[in-house]
Design a protein around this motif. Structure first.
Motif, PDB file in Angstrom:
ATOM      1  N   LYS A   1       0.844  -1.172   0.000  1.00 37.34           N
ATOM      2  CA  LYS A   1       0.000   0.000   0.000  1.00 37.34           C
ATOM      3  C   LYS A   1       0.895   1.243   0.000  1.00 37.34           C
ATOM      4  O   LYS A   1       1.955   1.258   0.599  1.00 37.34           O
ATOM      5  CB  LYS A   1      -0.898   0.037   1.232  1.00 37.34           C
ATOM      6  CG  LYS A   1      -1.974  -1.000   1.229  1.00 37.34           C
ATOM      7  CD  LYS A   1      -2.850  -0.824   2.453  1.00 37.34           C
ATOM      8  CE  LYS A   1      -3.957  -1.840   2.435  1.00 37.34           C
ATOM      9  NZ  LYS A   1      -4.828  -1.728   3.584  1.00 37.34           N
ATOM     10  N   SER A   2       0.352   2.254  -0.586  1.00 36.08           N
ATOM     11  CA  SER A   2       1.117   3.500  -0.627  1.00 36.08           C
ATOM     12  C   SER A   2       0.902   4.272   0.678  1.00 36.08           C
ATOM     13  O   SER A   2       0.032   3.954   1.488  1.00 36.08           O
ATOM     14  CB  SER A   2       0.689   4.357  -1.819  1.00 36.08           C
ATOM     15  OG  SER A   2      -0.605   4.867  -1.590  1.00 36.08           O
ATOM     16  N   PHE A   3       1.697   5.307   0.845  1.00 31.11           N
ATOM     17  CA  PHE A   3       1.618   6.144   2.041  1.00 31.11           C
ATOM     18  C   PHE A   3       0.231   6.780   2.179  1.00 31.11           C
ATOM     19  O   PHE A   3      -0.348   6.789   3.265  1.00 31.11           O
ATOM     20  CB  PHE A   3       2.703   7.235   1.956  1.00 31.11           C
ATOM     21  CG  PHE A   3       2.746   8.143   3.134  1.00 31.11           C
ATOM     22  CD1 PHE A   3       3.309   7.729   4.329  1.00 31.11           C
ATOM     23  CD2 PHE A   3       2.206   9.422   3.069  1.00 31.11           C
ATOM     24  CE1 PHE A   3       3.351   8.557   5.423  1.00 31.11           C
ATOM     25  CE2 PHE A   3       2.237  10.267   4.159  1.00 31.11           C
ATOM     26  CZ  PHE A   3       2.811   9.834   5.341  1.00 31.11           C
ATOM     27  N   ASN A   4      -0.316   7.279   1.096  1.00 33.19           N
ATOM     28  CA  ASN A   4      -1.636   7.917   1.134  1.00 33.19           C
ATOM     29  C   ASN A   4      -2.745   6.913   1.451  1.00 33.19           C
ATOM     30  O   ASN A   4      -3.706   7.237   2.148  1.00 33.19           O
ATOM     31  CB  ASN A   4      -1.923   8.629  -0.186  1.00 33.19           C
ATOM     32  CG  ASN A   4      -1.045   9.856  -0.367  1.00 33.19           C
ATOM     33  OD1 ASN A   4      -0.598  10.447   0.616  1.00 33.19           O
ATOM     34  ND2 ASN A   4      -0.794  10.220  -1.615  1.00 33.19           N
ATOM     35  N   GLU A   5      -2.616   5.693   0.927  1.00 32.54           N
ATOM     36  CA  GLU A   5      -3.605   4.666   1.239  1.00 32.54           C
ATOM     37  C   GLU A   5      -3.560   4.292   2.723  1.00 32.54           C
ATOM     38  O   GLU A   5      -4.599   4.057   3.341  1.00 32.54           O
ATOM     39  CB  GLU A   5      -3.370   3.423   0.383  1.00 32.54           C
ATOM     40  CG  GLU A   5      -3.705   3.610  -1.081  1.00 32.54           C
ATOM     41  CD  GLU A   5      -3.313   2.408  -1.915  1.00 32.54           C
ATOM     42  OE1 GLU A   5      -2.430   1.626  -1.474  1.00 32.54           O
ATOM     43  OE2 GLU A   5      -3.879   2.251  -2.998  1.00 32.54           O
ATOM     44  N   GLU A   6      -2.357   4.229   3.274  1.00 27.44           N
ATOM     45  CA  GLU A   6      -2.211   3.920   4.699  1.00 27.44           C
ATOM     46  C   GLU A   6      -2.879   4.992   5.557  1.00 27.44           C
ATOM     47  O   GLU A   6      -3.580   4.687   6.517  1.00 27.44           O
ATOM     48  CB  GLU A   6      -0.728   3.816   5.085  1.00 27.44           C
ATOM     49  CG  GLU A   6      -0.014   2.624   4.479  1.00 27.44           C
ATOM     50  CD  GLU A   6      -0.385   1.318   5.150  1.00 27.44           C
ATOM     51  OE1 GLU A   6      -0.891   1.336   6.291  1.00 27.44           O
ATOM     52  OE2 GLU A   6      -0.176   0.270   4.526  1.00 27.44           O
TER      53      GLU A   6
END
Length: 80
Positions: A1-6
């Motif tokens: 997962k990307s940082f924004n998704e996290e």
């Protein structure tokens, strides 16, 4: 997962926690403060089973609880 998704998932769980736990806490406070009558210690002397002493207290009036002022007065009057 990307940082924004996290971060999006983190905020979803924060919102879930607020909207689920918040009303539960408010309901519990209302129930305890408004609906439930809290118990008080009954007036008068305690029943015998609540005053069992296996040994005396380490102060001058060994049969008196620390903050039982009536017992302290009686004890001191007997010693005087």
């Amino acid at each position: 997962k990307s940082f924004n998704e996290e971060w999006a998932e983190l905020w979803n769980w924060i919102k879930i926690s607020i909207f689920v736990c918040g009303p539960v806490v408010v309901f519990a406070l209302v129930k305890d403060l408004v609906l439930e009558e809290h118990m008080h210690r009954p007036e008068g002397p305690l029943p015998e089973y609540m005053g069992i002493r296996n040994k005396e207290f380490p102060w001058e009036c060994g049969q008196c609880d620390l903050f039982d002022l009536d017992c302290w007065k009686k004890c001191r009057a007997e010693k005087a």
